[in-house]
Design a protein around this motif. Sequence first.
Motif, PDB file in Angstrom:
ATOM      1  N   GLU A  40       0.839  -1.207   0.000  1.00 63.13           N
ATOM      2  CA  GLU A  40       0.000   0.000   0.000  1.00 63.13           C
ATOM      3  C   GLU A  40       0.877   1.261   0.000  1.00 63.13           C
ATOM      4  O   GLU A  40       0.599   2.217  -0.745  1.00 63.13           O
ATOM      5  CB  GLU A  40      -0.913   0.009   1.231  1.00 63.13           C
ATOM      6  CG  GLU A  40      -2.003  -1.046   1.175  1.00 63.13           C
ATOM      7  CD  GLU A  40      -2.801  -1.159   2.469  1.00 63.13           C
ATOM      8  OE1 GLU A  40      -3.901  -1.714   2.431  1.00 63.13           O
ATOM      9  OE2 GLU A  40      -2.318  -0.698   3.528  1.00 63.13           O
ATOM     10  N   ALA A  44       1.010   3.946  -3.042  1.00 60.98           N
ATOM     11  CA  ALA A  44       0.648   5.341  -2.774  1.00 60.98           C
ATOM     12  C   ALA A  44       1.784   6.271  -3.207  1.00 60.98           C
ATOM     13  O   ALA A  44       1.550   7.307  -3.842  1.00 60.98           O
ATOM     14  CB  ALA A  44       0.321   5.539  -1.294  1.00 60.98           C
ATOM     15  N   ALA A  49      -0.579   9.402  -4.137  1.00 59.16           N
ATOM     16  CA  ALA A  49      -1.841   9.473  -3.390  1.00 59.16           C
ATOM     17  C   ALA A  49      -1.540   9.602  -1.898  1.00 59.16           C
ATOM     18  O   ALA A  49      -0.473   9.210  -1.435  1.00 59.16           O
ATOM     19  CB  ALA A  49      -2.691   8.233  -3.650  1.00 59.16           C
ATOM     20  N   VAL A  52      -3.243   4.407   0.129  1.00 51.15           N
ATOM     21  CA  VAL A  52      -3.846   3.314  -0.631  1.00 51.15           C
ATOM     22  C   VAL A  52      -4.334   2.274   0.369  1.00 51.15           C
ATOM     23  O   VAL A  52      -3.622   1.952   1.320  1.00 51.15           O
ATOM     24  CB  VAL A  52      -2.826   2.683  -1.608  1.00 51.15           C
ATOM     25  CG1 VAL A  52      -3.325   1.340  -2.126  1.00 51.15           C
ATOM     26  CG2 VAL A  52      -2.555   3.625  -2.778  1.00 51.15           C
ATOM     27  N   THR A 176      -4.730   9.636  -8.537  1.00 54.63           N
ATOM     28  CA  THR A 176      -4.750  10.957  -7.893  1.00 54.63           C
ATOM     29  C   THR A 176      -5.739  11.902  -8.570  1.00 54.63           C
ATOM     30  O   THR A 176      -5.821  13.079  -8.214  1.00 54.63           O
ATOM     31  CB  THR A 176      -3.365  11.633  -7.950  1.00 54.63           C
ATOM     32  OG1 THR A 176      -3.035  11.914  -9.322  1.00 54.63           O
ATOM     33  CG2 THR A 176      -2.297  10.730  -7.350  1.00 54.63           C
ATOM     34  N   PHE A 201      -7.595   4.266  -3.746  1.00 50.71           N
ATOM     35  CA  PHE A 201      -6.660   5.374  -3.582  1.00 50.71           C
ATOM     36  C   PHE A 201      -7.431   6.528  -2.948  1.00 50.71           C
ATOM     37  O   PHE A 201      -8.477   6.923  -3.481  1.00 50.71           O
ATOM     38  CB  PHE A 201      -6.116   5.848  -4.931  1.00 50.71           C
ATOM     39  CG  PHE A 201      -5.307   4.818  -5.663  1.00 50.71           C
ATOM     40  CD1 PHE A 201      -5.933   3.781  -6.331  1.00 50.71           C
ATOM     41  CD2 PHE A 201      -3.930   4.890  -5.702  1.00 50.71           C
ATOM     42  CE1 PHE A 201      -5.199   2.819  -7.009  1.00 50.71           C
ATOM     43  CE2 PHE A 201      -3.183   3.941  -6.379  1.00 50.71           C
ATOM     44  CZ  PHE A 201      -3.824   2.897  -7.036  1.00 50.71           C
TER      45      PHE A 201
END
Length: 370
Positions: A40, A44, A49, A52, A176, A201
């Motif tokens: 994750e 990310a 992001a 995640v 994003t 996300f």
Amino acid sequence: MDFIDLAAQQQRIRDRLDAAIAAVLDHGRYINGPEVQRFEDLLAAHVGATAVVGVSSGTDALVIAAMIRGVGPGDAVYVPTFTFAATAEAVALLGATPVFVDVDADTANISADSLRAAVEATPGDLRPVGVIPVDMFGLPADIDAVDRVASDHGLWVIADAAQSMGAALGGRPVGTLAAMTTTSFFPAKPLGCYGDGGAIFCMTEEDAVIARSLRVHGSGAHKYDTARIGLNGRLDTLQAAILIEKLAILDDEIIARQRIAGRYSQGLADVVTVPVVPEKETSAWAQYTVRLPRRDAVAAHLREAGVPTAVYYPAPLHRQSAYAGFPTPVPLTRAEALCGEVLSLPMHPYLSEADQDQVIEAVRSALDPT
Ligand SMILES: *Cc1c(COP(=O)(O)O)cnc(C)c1O
């Protein structure tokens, strides 16, 4: 020739996959093992992001994201009718009403004009709450145009990026482009695992906190506190371990897909309608999908020439029995026309130039047998 060749990719990273799987077997934490959060965090960071949240499938990612937005009975959620069933299914499962929207003929993605018309023509007993644009075949939907309609009408946006991991729009990576984006790690997707998996996300930590709760039965702050009604929607440790290795080669694979798409388009643009990639967008090329007349006859000819193809999608959602009862306040004619014309050609990062040439030649000769 394979339509999608997962074995070639596996061969490339087999040693690393074996080691990653062995590490999970050694520590034995099959649920919530350390690989889940490591993956994750890597994903990310890869897209930029805030967080995640790994989940059990792309469908559960959509369900959980819609639950975070409080979707329920009486809500209208706008979805393109040219998509996989899961996009509308998540809405209907929560008791809300999917309202179907037409797509642009060029990109096969949701049409912002059709979205605006659909919101304005929504039956009065429904409350417009959100829209789920889909990045069809790997091409990001026109999120700025969708956002304009969404902000005019107070809609939230959840981006369904099941097909577009690795793509970008104006330099902004998929993951994003909306406050929440969902994806799928079904094996054949651009970033796939060896079973079912998915992710959400989030651009705010608040959404991520609720997503982490919902994927484990709505767990609260304490072990025995249940704060909300959730589901069993976790991403397996083994799948996360596999995804860490696959993420490491994703960008390289997207470049390979782009090269193949470019060669296909060069070889086919004068005989079929090749996919359009708007300026400032990059596609993840989950599929390379052309449009052509006499599609079924051409597909049959290709099969005989040893070229596998697929039709995504033979019918729009509003024409399928489970969804035929939902509102269609606007014409859906472009999606209907696409369903009769689309043909997806073999596409994966390890497709040889010889195979690409065979595909191009087979399509050309199917259209002009002389
Ligand atoms: C594959 C897909 C999904 C569902 O993903 P699963 O992991 O199979 O549940 C949702 N939306 C779209 C557009 C997809 O292509």
